[in-house]
Design a protein around this motif. Structure first.
Motif, PDB file in Angstrom:
ATOM      1  N   LYS A  86       0.824  -1.204   0.000  1.00  0.00           N
ATOM      2  CA  LYS A  86       0.000   0.000   0.000  1.00  0.00           C
ATOM      3  C   LYS A  86       0.862   1.259   0.000  1.00  0.00           C
ATOM      4  CE  LYS A  86      -4.008   1.950   2.419  1.00  0.00           C
ATOM      5  NZ  LYS A  86      -4.939   1.773   3.575  1.00  0.00           N
ATOM      6  N   LYS A  87       1.924   1.253   0.805  1.00  0.00           N
ATOM      7  CA  LYS A  87       2.824   2.404   0.883  1.00  0.00           C
ATOM      8  C   LYS A  87       3.543   2.629  -0.442  1.00  0.00           C
ATOM      9  CE  LYS A  87       6.623   4.319   3.627  1.00  0.00           C
ATOM     10  NZ  LYS A  87       7.549   4.078   4.781  1.00  0.00           N
ATOM     11  N   ALA A  88       3.928   1.533  -1.117  1.00  0.00           N
ATOM     12  CA  ALA A  88       4.626   1.656  -2.396  1.00  0.00           C
ATOM     13  C   ALA A  88       3.735   2.330  -3.440  1.00  0.00           C
ATOM     14  CB  ALA A  88       5.062   0.274  -2.883  1.00  0.00           C
ATOM     15  N   VAL A  89       2.460   1.959  -3.478  1.00  0.00           N
ATOM     16  CA  VAL A  89       1.531   2.579  -4.433  1.00  0.00           C
ATOM     17  C   VAL A  89       1.322   4.046  -4.086  1.00  0.00           C
ATOM     18  CG1 VAL A  89      -0.790   2.539  -5.407  1.00  0.00           C
ATOM     19  CG2 VAL A  89       0.355   0.387  -4.872  1.00  0.00           C
ATOM     20  N   GLU A  95       5.881  -0.285  -9.690  1.00  0.00           N
ATOM     21  CA  GLU A  95       6.598  -1.513 -10.057  1.00  0.00           C
ATOM     22  C   GLU A  95       6.965  -2.308  -8.815  1.00  0.00           C
ATOM     23  OE1 GLU A  95       9.449  -1.338 -13.521  1.00  0.00           O
ATOM     24  OE2 GLU A  95       9.248   0.819 -13.128  1.00  0.00           O
ATOM     25  N   ASP A  96       7.447  -1.622  -7.805  1.00  0.00           N
ATOM     26  CA  ASP A  96       7.803  -2.293  -6.549  1.00  0.00           C
ATOM     27  C   ASP A  96       6.561  -2.910  -5.908  1.00  0.00           C
ATOM     28  OD1 ASP A  96       9.525  -3.008  -4.338  1.00  0.00           O
ATOM     29  OD2 ASP A  96       8.593  -1.383  -3.218  1.00  0.00           O
ATOM     30  N   ALA A  97       5.438  -2.190  -5.977  1.00  0.00           N
ATOM     31  CA  ALA A  97       4.186  -2.695  -5.408  1.00  0.00           C
ATOM     32  C   ALA A  97       3.748  -3.974  -6.104  1.00  0.00           C
ATOM     33  CB  ALA A  97       3.095  -1.629  -5.515  1.00  0.00           C
ATOM     34  N   ILE A  98       3.857  -4.005  -7.425  1.00  0.00           N
ATOM     35  CA  ILE A  98       3.468  -5.193  -8.188  1.00  0.00           C
ATOM     36  C   ILE A  98       4.339  -6.388  -7.808  1.00  0.00           C
ATOM     37  CG2 ILE A  98       3.371  -6.190 -10.511  1.00  0.00           C
ATOM     38  CD1 ILE A  98       2.563  -3.431 -11.552  1.00  0.00           C
ATOM     39  N   HIS A 118      -5.550  -1.343 -13.399  1.00  0.00           N
ATOM     40  CA  HIS A 118      -5.436  -0.102 -12.630  1.00  0.00           C
ATOM     41  C   HIS A 118      -4.013   0.125 -12.117  1.00  0.00           C
ATOM     42  CE1 HIS A 118     -10.046   0.028 -11.826  1.00  0.00           C
ATOM     43  NE2 HIS A 118      -9.711   0.650 -12.939  1.00  0.00           N
ATOM     44  N   LEU A 119      -3.319  -0.938 -11.791  1.00  0.00           N
ATOM     45  CA  LEU A 119      -1.926  -0.785 -11.377  1.00  0.00           C
ATOM     46  C   LEU A 119      -1.068  -0.335 -12.556  1.00  0.00           C
ATOM     47  CD1 LEU A 119      -1.431  -3.853  -9.004  1.00  0.00           C
ATOM     48  CD2 LEU A 119      -1.151  -1.443  -8.396  1.00  0.00           C
ATOM     49  N   GLN A 120      -1.295  -0.932 -13.722  1.00  0.00           N
ATOM     50  CA  GLN A 120      -0.543  -0.513 -14.904  1.00  0.00           C
ATOM     51  C   GLN A 120      -0.923   0.908 -15.312  1.00  0.00           C
ATOM     52  OE1 GLN A 120       1.864  -2.130 -15.519  1.00  0.00           O
ATOM     53  NE2 GLN A 120       1.586  -4.320 -15.840  1.00  0.00           N
ATOM     54  N   GLN A 121      -2.182   1.244 -15.142  1.00  0.00           N
ATOM     55  CA  GLN A 121      -2.617   2.613 -15.412  1.00  0.00           C
ATOM     56  C   GLN A 121      -1.898   3.588 -14.491  1.00  0.00           C
ATOM     57  OE1 GLN A 121      -6.617   3.552 -14.189  1.00  0.00           O
ATOM     58  NE2 GLN A 121      -6.826   5.228 -15.665  1.00  0.00           N
ATOM     59  N   GLU A 190      -7.606  -0.187  -3.510  1.00  0.00           N
ATOM     60  CA  GLU A 190      -8.067  -1.329  -4.303  1.00  0.00           C
ATOM     61  C   GLU A 190      -7.122  -2.514  -4.131  1.00  0.00           C
ATOM     62  OE1 GLU A 190      -9.329  -2.411  -8.940  1.00  0.00           O
ATOM     63  OE2 GLU A 190      -8.639  -0.390  -8.409  1.00  0.00           O
ATOM     64  N   VAL A 191      -5.822  -2.246  -4.125  1.00  0.00           N
ATOM     65  CA  VAL A 191      -4.842  -3.309  -3.918  1.00  0.00           C
ATOM     66  C   VAL A 191      -4.983  -3.892  -2.514  1.00  0.00           C
ATOM     67  CG1 VAL A 191      -2.391  -3.887  -3.832  1.00  0.00           C
ATOM     68  CG2 VAL A 191      -3.219  -2.267  -5.523  1.00  0.00           C
ATOM     69  N   ASN A 192      -5.135  -3.019  -1.539  1.00  0.00           N
ATOM     70  CA  ASN A 192      -5.273  -3.452  -0.145  1.00  0.00           C
ATOM     71  C   ASN A 192      -6.477  -4.379   0.017  1.00  0.00           C
ATOM     72  OD1 ASN A 192      -4.499  -3.150   2.752  1.00  0.00           O
ATOM     73  ND2 ASN A 192      -6.526  -2.224   2.914  1.00  0.00           N
ATOM     74  N   ALA A 193      -7.588  -4.021  -0.605  1.00  0.00           N
ATOM     75  CA  ALA A 193      -8.807  -4.831  -0.518  1.00  0.00           C
ATOM     76  C   ALA A 193      -8.606  -6.194  -1.171  1.00  0.00           C
ATOM     77  CB  ALA A 193      -9.966  -4.095  -1.170  1.00  0.00           C
ATOM     78  N   ALA A 194      -7.891  -6.220  -2.298  1.00  0.00           N
ATOM     79  CA  ALA A 194      -7.654  -7.482  -2.999  1.00  0.00           C
ATOM     80  C   ALA A 194      -6.778  -8.416  -2.167  1.00  0.00           C
ATOM     81  CB  ALA A 194      -7.004  -7.209  -4.355  1.00  0.00           C
ATOM     82  N   ILE A 195      -5.776  -7.855  -1.509  1.00  0.00           N
ATOM     83  CA  ILE A 195      -4.894  -8.687  -0.668  1.00  0.00           C
ATOM     84  C   ILE A 195      -5.675  -9.231   0.527  1.00  0.00           C
ATOM     85  CG2 ILE A 195      -2.840  -8.696   0.794  1.00  0.00           C
ATOM     86  CD1 ILE A 195      -1.667  -6.532  -1.011  1.00  0.00           C
TER      87      ILE A 195
END
Length: 243
Positions: A86-89, A95-98, A118-121, A190-195
């Motif tokens: 989450k912090k990386a995003v 890239e680090d977040a992915i 959305h991450l690539q965006q 969104e990433v946090n929710a998916a994890i």
């Protein structure tokens, strides 16, 4: 007492209508007595607090609360790893977040095309933010355009993002909000929710939902009664009814 006003109203229709539509007044003493009659288990309250701390990623607070309350053991490492993503995003290092997401569980992105897009965006947005125009165009063409061909919604989002490159002064761009910090926060959430979902946790904490229900219930009750109301959710202090 109600029967009295009904009888009296037979002789005075105006007064009858006024009394029948008046709100019931509930005193502080009566309200507090009713609240004390409601039994809530301490264990349930502890779980509610722990749910909030874990979901929001407060590692130290969660561990201290676990020790003090005696709630079930939690895996602090999973919280720490999730917060690192989450912090990386939030800092724009997508890239680090992915990489961190894939280290946690490669299936998260493999099974979630919307999150992956959305991450690539967000990566594209960061390239535009840095003024790397050629690199941004190349990235959009190679990584995002193929996804847009498969999904109309993705294509529209891609077009909005690439439109940022068409304006020398981004203040004139109708999509300039994509460069706001709020966009990073949106993607990070969104990433946090998916994890959380991948770890069999609820993606949203229960406490905010309960507070929204409290506000809704009070608004409904306001139409029927005057009662000690909670106006400040941070203190939960009861305000005497306005009569």
């Amino acid at each position: 007492m109600s029967n009295f006003w009904i009888v009296l109203g037979q002789f005075d229709p105006v007064q009858s209508q006024s009394m029948m539509t008046s709100k019931k007044v509930i005193t502080r003493e009566e309200w507090e007595r009713k609240l004390k009659e409601v039994k809530i288990r301490k264990d349930d309250m502890n779980k509610l607090v722990m749910n909030f701390l874990v979901t929001e990623g407060y590692v130290d607070a969660a561990e201290k609360f676990r020790v003090e309350s005696g709630t079930e053991h939690i895996d602090l490492a999973t919280i720490t790893d999730r917060m690192a993503v989450k912090k990386a995003v939030q800092s724009g290092n997508v890239e680090d977040a992915i990489e961190k997401v894939n280290d946690l569980n490669p299936e998260i992105l493999d099974t979630n095309p919307q999150l992956c897009f959305h991450l690539q965006q967000q990566r594209l947005i960061e390239l535009i933010r840095q003024g790397k125009v050629e690199e941004a165009l190349e990235f959009a063409q190679e990584e995002l355009a193929p996804r847009g061909e498969e999904n109309q919604c993705f294509l529209e989002e891609l077009e909005r993002t690439v439109a940022l490159l068409a304006f020398e002064n981004l203040k004139d761009c109708p999509y300039r909000e994509l460069l706001d910090v709020s966009q990073r926060l949106k993607t990070a959430s969104e990433v946090n929710a998916a994890i959380l979902t991948s770890q069999s946790h609820e993606k949203d904490p229960k406490l905010p939902s309960l507070l929204k229900m409290l506000v809704w219930a009070q608004n409904q009750l306001d139409e029927k009664a005057a009662y000690p109301r909670i106006n400040d959710l941070s203190t939960a202090r009861l305000e005497d009814p306005a009569v």
